[in-house]
Write a protein that holds these residues in place. Structure first.
Motif, PDB file in Angstrom:
ATOM      1  N   GLU A 102     -11.190 -17.527-110.151  1.00  0.00           N
ATOM      2  CA  GLU A 102     -11.491 -17.885-109.100  1.00  0.00           C
ATOM      3  C   GLU A 102     -10.382 -17.741-108.528  1.00  0.00           C
ATOM      4  O   GLU A 102     -11.068 -17.617-107.445  1.00  0.00           O
ATOM      5  N   GLY A 103      -9.702 -17.564-108.567  1.00  0.00           N
ATOM      6  CA  GLY A 103      -8.859 -17.921-106.995  1.00  0.00           C
ATOM      7  C   GLY A 103      -7.656 -19.495-107.134  1.00  0.00           C
ATOM      8  O   GLY A 103      -6.691 -19.526-108.318  1.00  0.00           O
ATOM      9  N   CYS A 104      -7.774 -20.361-106.648  1.00  0.00           N
ATOM     10  CA  CYS A 104      -7.085 -21.438-106.251  1.00  0.00           C
ATOM     11  C   CYS A 104      -8.397 -22.530-105.910  1.00  0.00           C
ATOM     12  O   CYS A 104      -8.719 -23.254-105.460  1.00  0.00           O
ATOM     13  N   GLU A 105      -7.258 -23.461-106.908  1.00  0.00           N
ATOM     14  CA  GLU A 105      -8.506 -24.870-107.231  1.00  0.00           C
ATOM     15  C   GLU A 105      -7.543 -25.832-105.832  1.00  0.00           C
ATOM     16  O   GLU A 105      -6.344 -25.875-105.974  1.00  0.00           O
ATOM     17  N   VAL A 106      -8.435 -25.899-104.713  1.00  0.00           N
ATOM     18  CA  VAL A 106      -7.898 -26.981-103.381  1.00  0.00           C
ATOM     19  C   VAL A 106      -8.484 -28.629-103.474  1.00  0.00           C
ATOM     20  O   VAL A 106      -9.462 -28.616-104.164  1.00  0.00           O
ATOM     21  N   ASP A 107      -7.769 -29.124-103.949  1.00  0.00           N
ATOM     22  CA  ASP A 107      -7.781 -30.664-103.796  1.00  0.00           C
ATOM     23  C   ASP A 107      -6.821 -31.539-102.398  1.00  0.00           C
ATOM     24  O   ASP A 107      -5.987 -30.965-102.323  1.00  0.00           O
ATOM     25  N   TYR A 108      -8.127 -32.532-102.057  1.00  0.00           N
ATOM     26  CA  TYR A 108      -7.259 -32.885-100.554  1.00  0.00           C
ATOM     27  C   TYR A 108      -7.693 -33.944-100.466  1.00  0.00           C
ATOM     28  O   TYR A 108     -10.131 -34.387-100.933  1.00  0.00           O
ATOM     29  N   ASN A 109      -7.443 -35.009-100.327  1.00  0.00           N
ATOM     30  CA  ASN A 109      -7.255 -36.450-100.198  1.00  0.00           C
ATOM     31  C   ASN A 109      -6.474 -37.209 -98.457  1.00  0.00           C
ATOM     32  O   ASN A 109      -5.990 -36.652 -98.606  1.00  0.00           O
ATOM     33  N   ILE A 110      -7.823 -38.048 -97.936  1.00  0.00           N
ATOM     34  CA  ILE A 110      -7.302 -38.365 -96.943  1.00  0.00           C
ATOM     35  C   ILE A 110      -7.667 -39.928 -96.654  1.00  0.00           C
ATOM     36  O   ILE A 110      -8.404 -40.093 -96.680  1.00  0.00           O
ATOM     37  N   ASP A 111      -6.324 -40.722 -96.451  1.00  0.00           N
ATOM     38  CA  ASP A 111      -7.210 -42.413 -96.176  1.00  0.00           C
ATOM     39  C   ASP A 111      -6.270 -43.127 -95.123  1.00  0.00           C
ATOM     40  O   ASP A 111      -4.728 -42.545 -94.905  1.00  0.00           O
ATOM     41  N   PHE A 112      -7.026 -43.049 -94.134  1.00  0.00           N
ATOM     42  CA  PHE A 112      -6.412 -43.718 -93.043  1.00  0.00           C
ATOM     43  C   PHE A 112      -7.363 -44.997 -92.272  1.00  0.00           C
ATOM     44  O   PHE A 112      -8.137 -44.820 -92.420  1.00  0.00           O
ATOM     45  N   GLU A 113      -6.413 -45.765 -90.939  1.00  0.00           N
ATOM     46  CA  GLU A 113      -6.878 -46.508 -90.644  1.00  0.00           C
ATOM     47  C   GLU A 113      -6.553 -46.606 -89.047  1.00  0.00           C
ATOM     48  O   GLU A 113      -5.437 -46.575 -89.094  1.00  0.00           O
ATOM     49  N   PHE A 114      -6.832 -46.953 -87.577  1.00  0.00           N
ATOM     50  CA  PHE A 114      -6.814 -46.847 -86.635  1.00  0.00           C
ATOM     51  C   PHE A 114      -6.435 -48.291 -86.518  1.00  0.00           C
ATOM     52  O   PHE A 114      -7.002 -49.133 -87.041  1.00  0.00           O
ATOM     53  N   LYS A 115      -5.066 -48.094 -85.457  1.00  0.00           N
ATOM     54  CA  LYS A 115      -5.365 -49.961 -85.109  1.00  0.00           C
ATOM     55  C   LYS A 115      -6.046 -50.662 -84.422  1.00  0.00           C
ATOM     56  O   LYS A 115      -6.412 -51.797 -84.070  1.00  0.00           O
ATOM     57  N   ASN A 116      -6.881 -49.198 -83.181  1.00  0.00           N
ATOM     58  CA  ASN A 116      -7.903 -50.211 -82.271  1.00  0.00           C
ATOM     59  C   ASN A 116      -8.727 -50.493 -83.216  1.00  0.00           C
ATOM     60  O   ASN A 116      -9.623 -49.412 -84.340  1.00  0.00           O
ATOM     61  N   ARG A 117      -9.779 -51.082 -82.980  1.00  0.00           N
ATOM     62  CA  ARG A 117     -11.048 -51.384 -83.972  1.00  0.00           C
ATOM     63  C   ARG A 117     -12.085 -50.984 -83.565  1.00  0.00           C
ATOM     64  O   ARG A 117     -13.126 -50.713 -84.531  1.00  0.00           O
ATOM     65  N   ILE A 118     -11.946 -50.272 -82.048  1.00  0.00           N
ATOM     66  CA  ILE A 118     -13.153 -49.680 -81.407  1.00  0.00           C
ATOM     67  C   ILE A 118     -13.255 -48.196 -82.175  1.00  0.00           C
ATOM     68  O   ILE A 118     -14.008 -47.150 -82.574  1.00  0.00           O
ATOM     69  N   LEU A 119     -12.295 -47.714 -82.314  1.00  0.00           N
ATOM     70  CA  LEU A 119     -11.844 -46.406 -82.805  1.00  0.00           C
ATOM     71  C   LEU A 119     -12.003 -46.095 -84.331  1.00  0.00           C
ATOM     72  O   LEU A 119     -12.208 -45.457 -84.571  1.00  0.00           O
ATOM     73  N   GLN A 120     -11.665 -47.465 -85.373  1.00  0.00           N
ATOM     74  CA  GLN A 120     -12.448 -47.479 -86.162  1.00  0.00           C
ATOM     75  C   GLN A 120     -13.582 -47.460 -86.502  1.00  0.00           C
ATOM     76  O   GLN A 120     -13.860 -46.912 -87.363  1.00  0.00           O
ATOM     77  N   LYS A 121     -14.249 -48.053 -85.899  1.00  0.00           N
ATOM     78  CA  LYS A 121     -15.732 -48.411 -86.160  1.00  0.00           C
ATOM     79  C   LYS A 121     -16.475 -46.584 -84.908  1.00  0.00           C
ATOM     80  O   LYS A 121     -16.938 -46.173 -86.063  1.00  0.00           O
ATOM     81  N   THR A 122     -15.820 -46.076 -84.240  1.00  0.00           N
ATOM     82  CA  THR A 122     -16.529 -44.507 -84.170  1.00  0.00           C
ATOM     83  C   THR A 122     -16.144 -43.666 -85.140  1.00  0.00           C
ATOM     84  O   THR A 122     -17.166 -43.087 -85.284  1.00  0.00           O
ATOM     85  N   ALA A 123     -14.505 -44.037 -85.644  1.00  0.00           N
ATOM     86  CA  ALA A 123     -14.431 -42.742 -86.368  1.00  0.00           C
ATOM     87  C   ALA A 123     -15.372 -42.727 -87.989  1.00  0.00           C
ATOM     88  O   ALA A 123     -15.504 -41.560 -88.408  1.00  0.00           O
ATOM     89  N   GLY A 124     -15.435 -43.746 -88.177  1.00  0.00           N
ATOM     90  CA  GLY A 124     -16.632 -43.813 -88.910  1.00  0.00           C
ATOM     91  C   GLY A 124     -17.887 -43.357 -88.804  1.00  0.00           C
ATOM     92  O   GLY A 124     -18.438 -42.838 -89.971  1.00  0.00           O
TER      93      GLY A 124
END
Length: 147
Positions: A102-124
């Motif tokens: 059908e074309g192209c199969e695209v697999d994408y994975n990302i893992d990350f964690e912020f240093k700042n706990r507030i940013l980490q919670k907000t990102a969630g």
């Protein structure tokens, strides 16, 4: 830690989708929250092209630059980005592109964690939706370029 995976089949070739994701300098043209990119350096290691890039991310009052090492293997059609410096404890993203009927199969994975706990919670709060929008932005860009 935040983790997201997506797998989509798109009506383009694996080479086209690989080239689109490998073009880091074009990200500000179409990728949400990407204000700027800059390639610090580029070299080859065996069959891989390595780029060291700075990416400026801007979302509401949050504006941060981070450095990443991007390893691109055209023969395997894989792209791996590994965090170097900035607001994260760690960040790694992986792309893989495979031609299918059908074309192209695209697999994408990302893992990350912020240093700042507030940013980490907000990102969630918005992380999964943001990642879906990012994948959608690549899909829309492919339609514009290869449509």
């Amino acid at each position: 830690m935040h983790t997201f995976s997506d797998n989509r089949v798109m009506p383009y070739s694996a080479e086209q989708m690989y080239n689109l994701v490998a073009d880091i300098e074009s990200y500000p043209k179409f990728l949400p929250w990407t204000a700027a990119t800059r390639i610090r350096g580029r070299h080859e290691e065996g069959d891989a092209v390595i780029e060291i890039a700075d990416i400026m991310v801007s979302f509401k009052v949050f504006r941060e630059k981070f450095g990443t090492k991007v390893t691109m293997r055209a023969t395997e059609r894989t792209i791996v980005s590994e965090y170097i410096d900035g607001p994260f404890k760690f960040l790694i993203s992986k792309w893989a592109f495979r031609d299918v009927e059908e074309g192209c199969e695209v697999d994408y994975n990302i893992d990350f964690e912020f240093k700042n706990r507030i940013l980490q919670k907000t990102a969630g709060v918005f992380f999964t939706e943001a990642q879906r929008q990012i994948m959608g932005a690549f899909e829309k860009r492919a339609k514009v370029l290869y449509g």
